[in-house]
Design a protein around this motif. Structure first.
Motif, PDB file in Angstrom:
ATOM      1  N   GLY A  38     -86.593 -60.582   1.917  1.00  0.00           N
ATOM      2  CA  GLY A  38     -86.063 -59.252   1.629  1.00  0.00           C
ATOM      3  C   GLY A  38     -85.283 -58.618   2.764  1.00  0.00           C
ATOM      4  N   GLY A  39     -84.461 -59.367   3.433  1.00  0.00           N
ATOM      5  CA  GLY A  39     -83.634 -58.811   4.504  1.00  0.00           C
ATOM      6  C   GLY A  39     -84.245 -58.875   5.885  1.00  0.00           C
ATOM      7  N   VAL A  40     -85.500 -59.320   5.993  1.00  0.00           N
ATOM      8  CA  VAL A  40     -86.137 -59.464   7.301  1.00  0.00           C
ATOM      9  C   VAL A  40     -86.281 -60.955   7.586  1.00  0.00           C
ATOM     10  CG1 VAL A  40     -88.202 -59.053   8.681  1.00  0.00           C
ATOM     11  CG2 VAL A  40     -87.379 -57.287   7.124  1.00  0.00           C
ATOM     12  N   ARG A  57     -97.510 -68.484  20.778  1.00  0.00           N
ATOM     13  CA  ARG A  57     -96.695 -68.219  19.589  1.00  0.00           C
ATOM     14  C   ARG A  57     -95.753 -67.065  19.910  1.00  0.00           C
ATOM     15  NH1 ARG A  57     -99.560 -69.490  14.186  1.00  0.00           N
ATOM     16  NH2 ARG A  57    -100.894 -71.217  14.838  1.00  0.00           N
ATOM     17  N   ARG A  58     -94.470 -67.273  19.619  1.00  0.00           N
ATOM     18  CA  ARG A  58     -93.483 -66.217  19.814  1.00  0.00           C
ATOM     19  C   ARG A  58     -92.856 -65.907  18.462  1.00  0.00           C
ATOM     20  NH1 ARG A  58     -88.697 -66.908  23.982  1.00  0.00           N
ATOM     21  NH2 ARG A  58     -88.332 -68.713  22.677  1.00  0.00           N
ATOM     22  N   LEU A  59     -92.949 -64.645  18.069  1.00  0.00           N
ATOM     23  CA  LEU A  59     -92.400 -64.196  16.799  1.00  0.00           C
ATOM     24  C   LEU A  59     -91.214 -63.289  17.083  1.00  0.00           C
ATOM     25  CD1 LEU A  59     -92.632 -63.988  13.688  1.00  0.00           C
ATOM     26  CD2 LEU A  59     -94.109 -61.995  14.064  1.00  0.00           C
ATOM     27  N   THR A  60     -90.059 -63.641  16.543  1.00  0.00           N
ATOM     28  CA  THR A  60     -88.856 -62.837  16.665  1.00  0.00           C
ATOM     29  C   THR A  60     -88.495 -62.326  15.281  1.00  0.00           C
ATOM     30  OG1 THR A  60     -88.103 -64.261  18.468  1.00  0.00           O
ATOM     31  CG2 THR A  60     -86.458 -62.831  17.449  1.00  0.00           C
ATOM     32  N   LEU A  61     -88.282 -61.022  15.159  1.00  0.00           N
ATOM     33  CA  LEU A  61     -87.946 -60.396  13.886  1.00  0.00           C
ATOM     34  C   LEU A  61     -86.541 -59.814  13.949  1.00  0.00           C
ATOM     35  CD1 LEU A  61     -91.296 -58.495  13.297  1.00  0.00           C
ATOM     36  CD2 LEU A  61     -90.553 -60.595  12.175  1.00  0.00           C
ATOM     37  N   VAL A  62     -85.770 -60.008  12.870  1.00  0.00           N
ATOM     38  CA  VAL A  62     -84.420 -59.470  12.771  1.00  0.00           C
ATOM     39  C   VAL A  62     -84.292 -58.775  11.426  1.00  0.00           C
ATOM     40  CG1 VAL A  62     -81.951 -60.002  12.729  1.00  0.00           C
ATOM     41  CG2 VAL A  62     -83.485 -61.333  14.200  1.00  0.00           C
ATOM     42  N   ASN A  63     -83.818 -57.527  11.456  1.00  0.00           N
ATOM     43  CA  ASN A  63     -83.589 -56.753  10.239  1.00  0.00           C
ATOM     44  C   ASN A  63     -82.118 -56.930   9.847  1.00  0.00           C
ATOM     45  OD1 ASN A  63     -83.279 -54.865   8.225  1.00  0.00           O
ATOM     46  ND2 ASN A  63     -83.847 -53.102   9.491  1.00  0.00           N
ATOM     47  N   HIS A  64     -81.854 -57.672   8.780  1.00  0.00           N
ATOM     48  CA  HIS A  64     -80.484 -57.903   8.319  1.00  0.00           C
ATOM     49  C   HIS A  64     -80.001 -56.813   7.360  1.00  0.00           C
ATOM     50  CE1 HIS A  64     -79.920 -61.828  10.164  1.00  0.00           C
ATOM     51  NE2 HIS A  64     -81.153 -62.123   9.804  1.00  0.00           N
ATOM     52  N   GLY A  65     -80.859 -55.848   7.064  1.00  0.00           N
ATOM     53  CA  GLY A  65     -80.484 -54.761   6.164  1.00  0.00           C
ATOM     54  C   GLY A  65     -79.649 -53.710   6.873  1.00  0.00           C
ATOM     55  N   SER A  66     -79.295 -52.653   6.141  1.00  0.00           N
ATOM     56  CA  SER A  66     -78.473 -51.578   6.707  1.00  0.00           C
ATOM     57  C   SER A  66     -79.303 -50.369   7.140  1.00  0.00           C
ATOM     58  CB  SER A  66     -77.426 -51.132   5.680  1.00  0.00           C
ATOM     59  OG  SER A  66     -78.072 -50.675   4.502  1.00  0.00           O
ATOM     60  N   LYS A  67     -80.614 -50.367   6.863  1.00  0.00           N
ATOM     61  CA  LYS A  67     -81.485 -49.252   7.212  1.00  0.00           C
ATOM     62  C   LYS A  67     -82.638 -49.751   8.079  1.00  0.00           C
ATOM     63  CE  LYS A  67     -80.595 -46.798   2.916  1.00  0.00           C
ATOM     64  NZ  LYS A  67     -81.158 -46.265   1.678  1.00  0.00           N
ATOM     65  N   PRO A  68     -83.205 -48.870   8.918  1.00  0.00           N
ATOM     66  CA  PRO A  68     -84.386 -49.268   9.701  1.00  0.00           C
ATOM     67  C   PRO A  68     -85.551 -49.643   8.777  1.00  0.00           C
ATOM     68  CG  PRO A  68     -83.463 -47.220  10.530  1.00  0.00           C
ATOM     69  CD  PRO A  68     -82.766 -47.518   9.229  1.00  0.00           C
TER      70      PRO A  68
END
Length: 194
Positions: A38-40, A57-68
């Motif tokens: 869903g965009g994450v 463990r390294r977790l990287t998160l990226v928000n591909h959406g247009s809102k926070p």
């Protein structure tokens, strides 16, 4: 995702929810799990040290959406602190001798096996959460939560695929000490910028 009330895992297990995109890469130095829900996008890198009894463990998160997006990251690990054969033979008995502790200044959970005699070394384990919010473009929200009691985390009749601790509005009570079935779980809420 706190606004949507939806949850998923960085790998297919333990929630077993299909992702929009899924990629797993095994290399000599690490395993990498990349998922998009869903965009994450999440990228989980898992490395085990051959010299030490350590897993990172390294977790990287990226928000591909247009809102926070307001997200809550929750870890979960079952604590054993015994040889594999001993755990298979008497898992409930071995868990009776484990104690857990929360170190708020270090954002860490500790577990140790109480020694049976004064001459026995007490093995211990630690579970630490470190967040680099400046590089990730996120804002941390609220306090760090934790839980070490598996029954409280899962809830009655529930499994790791759908634990009670991930129900909307649920906050883990933060149980530590000599719990009957110990786990490590740390949670951190954040707002991830687009």
């Amino acid at each position: 995702d706190t606004a949507a009330g939806a949850f998923w895992s960085a790998g297919f297990q333990p929630t077993c929810r299909p992702a929009d995109e899924d990629e797993i890469v095994f290399a000599a130095d690490k395993a990498t799990f990349r998922r998009r829900m869903g965009g994450v996008e999440s990228l989980l890198e898992v490395a085990v040290s051959p010299e030490q009894a350590a897993e990172v463990r390294r977790l990287t998160l990226v928000n591909h959406g247009s809102k926070p997006r307001e997200l809550e990251v929750v870890s979960y690990a079952e604590v054993v602190l015994a040889p594999h054969d001993a755990d298979l033979a008497h898992p409930a008995f071995l868990k009776l001798f484990l104690e857990t502790e929360w170190l708020p200044g270090s954002t860490a959970l500790l577990a140790r096996r109480r020694p049976r005699s004064p001459h026995e070394n007490a093995p211990w384990a630690t579970h630490v959460l470190a967040v680099d919010a400046t590089a990730a473009g996120c804002t941390l929200v609220g306090e760090v939560g934790y839980e070490t009691d598996r029954a409280r985390f899962l809830g009655r009749g529930r499994t790791v695929a759908d634990p009670a601790a991930l129900d909307p509005g649920e906050v883990p009570p933060g149980t530590v000490g000599p719990v009957l079935d110990p786990i490590f779980s740390i949670r951190r809420r954040m707002v991830l910028a687009p």
